[in-house]
Scaffold this active site. Structure first.
Site, PDB file in Angstrom:
ATOM      1  N   ARG A 198     -61.058 -76.595 -16.569  1.00 30.68           N
ATOM      2  CA  ARG A 198     -61.540 -75.282 -16.172  1.00 30.68           C
ATOM      3  C   ARG A 198     -62.744 -74.842 -17.017  1.00 30.68           C
ATOM      4  O   ARG A 198     -63.633 -74.134 -16.533  1.00 30.68           O
ATOM      5  CB  ARG A 198     -60.413 -74.261 -16.252  1.00 30.68           C
ATOM      6  CG  ARG A 198     -60.698 -72.939 -15.565  1.00 30.68           C
ATOM      7  CD  ARG A 198     -61.156 -73.132 -14.127  1.00 30.68           C
ATOM      8  NE  ARG A 198     -60.071 -73.262 -13.191  1.00 30.68           N
ATOM      9  CZ  ARG A 198     -59.483 -72.235 -12.562  1.00 30.68           C
ATOM     10  NH1 ARG A 198     -59.878 -71.010 -12.760  1.00 30.68           N
ATOM     11  NH2 ARG A 198     -58.504 -72.457 -11.716  1.00 30.68           N
TER      12      ARG A 198
ATOM     13  N   ARG B 222     -61.421 -65.772  -8.640  1.00 28.61           N
ATOM     14  CA  ARG B 222     -61.160 -66.638  -9.795  1.00 28.61           C
ATOM     15  C   ARG B 222     -61.354 -65.842 -11.074  1.00 28.61           C
ATOM     16  O   ARG B 222     -62.250 -64.991 -11.142  1.00 28.61           O
ATOM     17  CB  ARG B 222     -62.139 -67.811  -9.826  1.00 28.61           C
ATOM     18  CG  ARG B 222     -62.070 -68.692  -8.607  1.00 28.61           C
ATOM     19  CD  ARG B 222     -60.945 -69.692  -8.716  1.00 28.61           C
ATOM     20  NE  ARG B 222     -60.880 -70.534  -7.534  1.00 28.61           N
ATOM     21  CZ  ARG B 222     -59.935 -71.417  -7.292  1.00 28.61           C
ATOM     22  NH1 ARG B 222     -58.952 -71.587  -8.170  1.00 28.61           N
ATOM     23  NH2 ARG B 222     -59.934 -72.137  -6.211  1.00 28.61           N
TER      24      ARG B 222
ATOM     25  N   LEU C  61     -62.762 -65.548 -14.682  1.00 30.33           N
ATOM     26  CA  LEU C  61     -63.897 -66.162 -15.372  1.00 30.33           C
ATOM     27  C   LEU C  61     -63.570 -66.382 -16.845  1.00 30.33           C
ATOM     28  O   LEU C  61     -62.902 -65.552 -17.482  1.00 30.33           O
ATOM     29  CB  LEU C  61     -65.127 -65.259 -15.241  1.00 30.33           C
ATOM     30  CG  LEU C  61     -65.570 -65.030 -13.786  1.00 30.33           C
ATOM     31  CD1 LEU C  61     -66.631 -63.943 -13.727  1.00 30.33           C
ATOM     32  CD2 LEU C  61     -66.078 -66.321 -13.156  1.00 30.33           C
TER      33      LEU C  61
ATOM     34  N   ASN D  40     -66.981 -55.807 -11.411  1.00 34.65           N
ATOM     35  CA  ASN D  40     -66.013 -56.180 -10.366  1.00 34.65           C
ATOM     36  C   ASN D  40     -65.550 -54.931  -9.623  1.00 34.65           C
ATOM     37  O   ASN D  40     -65.569 -53.825 -10.176  1.00 34.65           O
ATOM     38  CB  ASN D  40     -64.794 -56.852 -11.021  1.00 34.65           C
ATOM     39  CG  ASN D  40     -63.787 -57.355  -9.997  1.00 34.65           C
ATOM     40  OD1 ASN D  40     -64.164 -57.889  -8.953  1.00 34.65           O
ATOM     41  ND2 ASN D  40     -62.510 -57.178 -10.294  1.00 34.65           N
TER      42      ASN D  40
ATOM     43  N   HIS E  64     -62.067 -53.693  -7.587  1.00 37.14           N
ATOM     44  CA  HIS E  64     -60.666 -54.094  -7.432  1.00 37.14           C
ATOM     45  C   HIS E  64     -59.938 -53.052  -6.576  1.00 37.14           C
ATOM     46  O   HIS E  64     -60.101 -51.849  -6.792  1.00 37.14           O
ATOM     47  CB  HIS E  64     -60.012 -54.200  -8.815  1.00 37.14           C
ATOM     48  CG  HIS E  64     -58.586 -54.651  -8.748  1.00 37.14           C
ATOM     49  ND1 HIS E  64     -58.232 -55.972  -8.575  1.00 37.14           N
ATOM     50  CD2 HIS E  64     -57.424 -53.949  -8.788  1.00 37.14           C
ATOM     51  CE1 HIS E  64     -56.914 -56.069  -8.517  1.00 37.14           C
ATOM     52  NE2 HIS E  64     -56.404 -54.858  -8.652  1.00 37.14           N
TER      53      HIS E  64
ATOM     54  N   ASP F 192     -64.199 -58.060 -18.469  1.00 42.54           N
ATOM     55  CA  ASP F 192     -64.008 -58.596 -19.816  1.00 42.54           C
ATOM     56  C   ASP F 192     -63.166 -59.866 -19.716  1.00 42.54           C
ATOM     57  O   ASP F 192     -63.017 -60.426 -18.631  1.00 42.54           O
ATOM     58  CB  ASP F 192     -63.424 -57.539 -20.770  1.00 42.54           C
ATOM     59  CG  ASP F 192     -61.991 -57.181 -20.416  1.00 42.54           C
ATOM     60  OD1 ASP F 192     -61.405 -57.817 -19.506  1.00 42.54           O
ATOM     61  OD2 ASP F 192     -61.436 -56.275 -21.060  1.00 42.54           O
TER      62      ASP F 192
ATOM     63  N   GLY G  61     -60.029 -60.319 -19.925  1.00 42.50           N
ATOM     64  CA  GLY G  61     -58.682 -60.182 -19.373  1.00 42.50           C
ATOM     65  C   GLY G  61     -58.692 -60.162 -17.846  1.00 42.50           C
ATOM     66  O   GLY G  61     -59.726 -60.361 -17.208  1.00 42.50           O
TER      67      GLY G  61
ATOM     68  N   ASP H 219     -58.658 -58.061 -14.752  1.00 38.37           N
ATOM     69  CA  ASP H 219     -58.922 -56.711 -14.227  1.00 38.37           C
ATOM     70  C   ASP H 219     -58.728 -55.638 -15.302  1.00 38.37           C
ATOM     71  O   ASP H 219     -58.200 -54.555 -15.027  1.00 38.37           O
ATOM     72  CB  ASP H 219     -58.012 -56.429 -13.014  1.00 38.37           C
ATOM     73  CG  ASP H 219     -58.261 -57.418 -11.883  1.00 38.37           C
ATOM     74  OD1 ASP H 219     -59.419 -57.813 -11.679  1.00 38.37           O
ATOM     75  OD2 ASP H 219     -57.289 -57.801 -11.212  1.00 38.37           O
TER      76      ASP H 219
HETATM   77  C1  GAR Z   1     -62.207 -56.523  -1.492  1.00 38.99           C
HETATM   78  O1  GAR Z   1     -61.398 -55.558  -0.900  1.00 38.99           O
HETATM   79  C2  GAR Z   1     -62.049 -56.491  -2.996  1.00 38.99           C
HETATM   80  O2  GAR Z   1     -61.651 -55.248  -3.472  1.00 38.99           O
HETATM   81  C3  GAR Z   1     -60.980 -57.506  -3.231  1.00 38.99           C
HETATM   82  O3  GAR Z   1     -61.223 -58.514  -2.304  1.00 38.99           O
HETATM   83  C4  GAR Z   1     -61.759 -57.930  -1.117  1.00 38.99           C
HETATM   84  C5  GAR Z   1     -62.877 -58.813  -0.630  1.00 38.99           C
HETATM   85  O4  GAR Z   1     -63.150 -58.588   0.706  1.00 38.99           O
HETATM   86  N1  GAR Z   1     -61.049 -57.977  -4.571  1.00 38.99           N
HETATM   87  C6  GAR Z   1     -59.985 -58.312  -5.291  1.00 38.99           C
HETATM   88  O5  GAR Z   1     -58.855 -58.256  -4.870  1.00 38.99           O
HETATM   89  C7  GAR Z   1     -60.314 -58.770  -6.697  1.00 38.99           C
HETATM   90  N2  GAR Z   1     -59.117 -58.900  -7.469  1.00 38.99           N
HETATM   91  P1  GAR Z   1     -64.443 -59.245   1.361  1.00 38.99           P
HETATM   92  O6  GAR Z   1     -64.352 -60.757   1.163  1.00 38.99           O
HETATM   93  O7  GAR Z   1     -64.383 -58.889   2.816  1.00 38.99           O
HETATM   94  O8  GAR Z   1     -65.635 -58.667   0.660  1.00 38.99           O
END
Ligand code: GAR
Length: 189
Positions: free
Chosen positions: A66, A92, A94, A106, A108, A140, A142, A144
């Protein structure tokens, strides 16, 4: 010169599409320098290609080192000289060296620190909370866990399913993410 963004996405790419559309209509004070993915066949990469944005793909091979994957991803990102790396459904975690090398943001689909991880919407429904939402945060080392930049709340209805709740969350998250990245992009240049 506008700020340069590298956007990373794994899936459908609807968040990426909101950025591509904003850039195309002159509504993003930044250049999308490239889009990268861990999934060479992702719709996100197809959306970038359709918009004429350079792409790169770095799949994670089962059993592969990784740290090497992180190093390759860091080089692929660095080649586009980003001011900001924007995660748009990049699923993923990082590695620390990569996280330290770039400014990374990011989005979330929960009100962090509640429900980190890959199943935030399912977890919020399972827990029975009445309000969830969206968090934009610095990345960071961790999961989220980085400093929060912006949040918005979304009420959960009694008859919500994962799909209906995801749709309402995404309606809130796209404008919140765009607004946040617009202001960060202006600050960076
Ligand atoms: C989004 O809703 C985002 O918040 C989530 O993935 C979706 C991507 O949708 N992200 C996570 O869950 C990160 N942990 P998309 O591929 O249609 O943009």
């Amino acid at each position: 010169m506008p700020a340069r963004l590298v956007i990373l996405a794994s899936g459908a790419g609807s968040t990426l599409q909101a950025f591509l559309d904003a850039a195309a209509s002159g509504d993003l004070p930044a250049e999308i320098a490239a889009v990268g993915s861990d999934r060479p066949d992702s719709a996100a990469l197809q959306r970038a290609t359709a918009a004429g944005v350079p792409t790169f793909a770095l799949p994670v091979q089962p059993g592969a080192d990784r740290a090497l994957w992180n190093a390759s991803l860091a080089e692929a990102i660095a080649a586009h000289e980003p001011d900001l790396v924007v995660l748009a459904g990049f699923m993923r975690v990082l590695g620390p060296a990569l996280v330290r090398r770039f400014r990374i943001v990011n989005v979330h689909p929960s009100l962090l620190p509640s429900f980190p991880g890959a199943h935030a919407i399912r977890d919020a429904l399972a827990h029975g909370v009445r309000i969830t939402g969206v968090t934009v945060h610095w990345v960071d080392e961790g999961l989220d866990s980085g400093p929060i930049i912006a949040q918005a709340a979304v009420e959960i209805a009694a008859d919500d399913t994962e799909d209906t709740l995801r749709a309402r969350i995404q309606d809130v998250e796209k404008p919140l993410y765009l607004t946040t990245i617009r202001s960060l992009a202006k600050e960076l240049r």
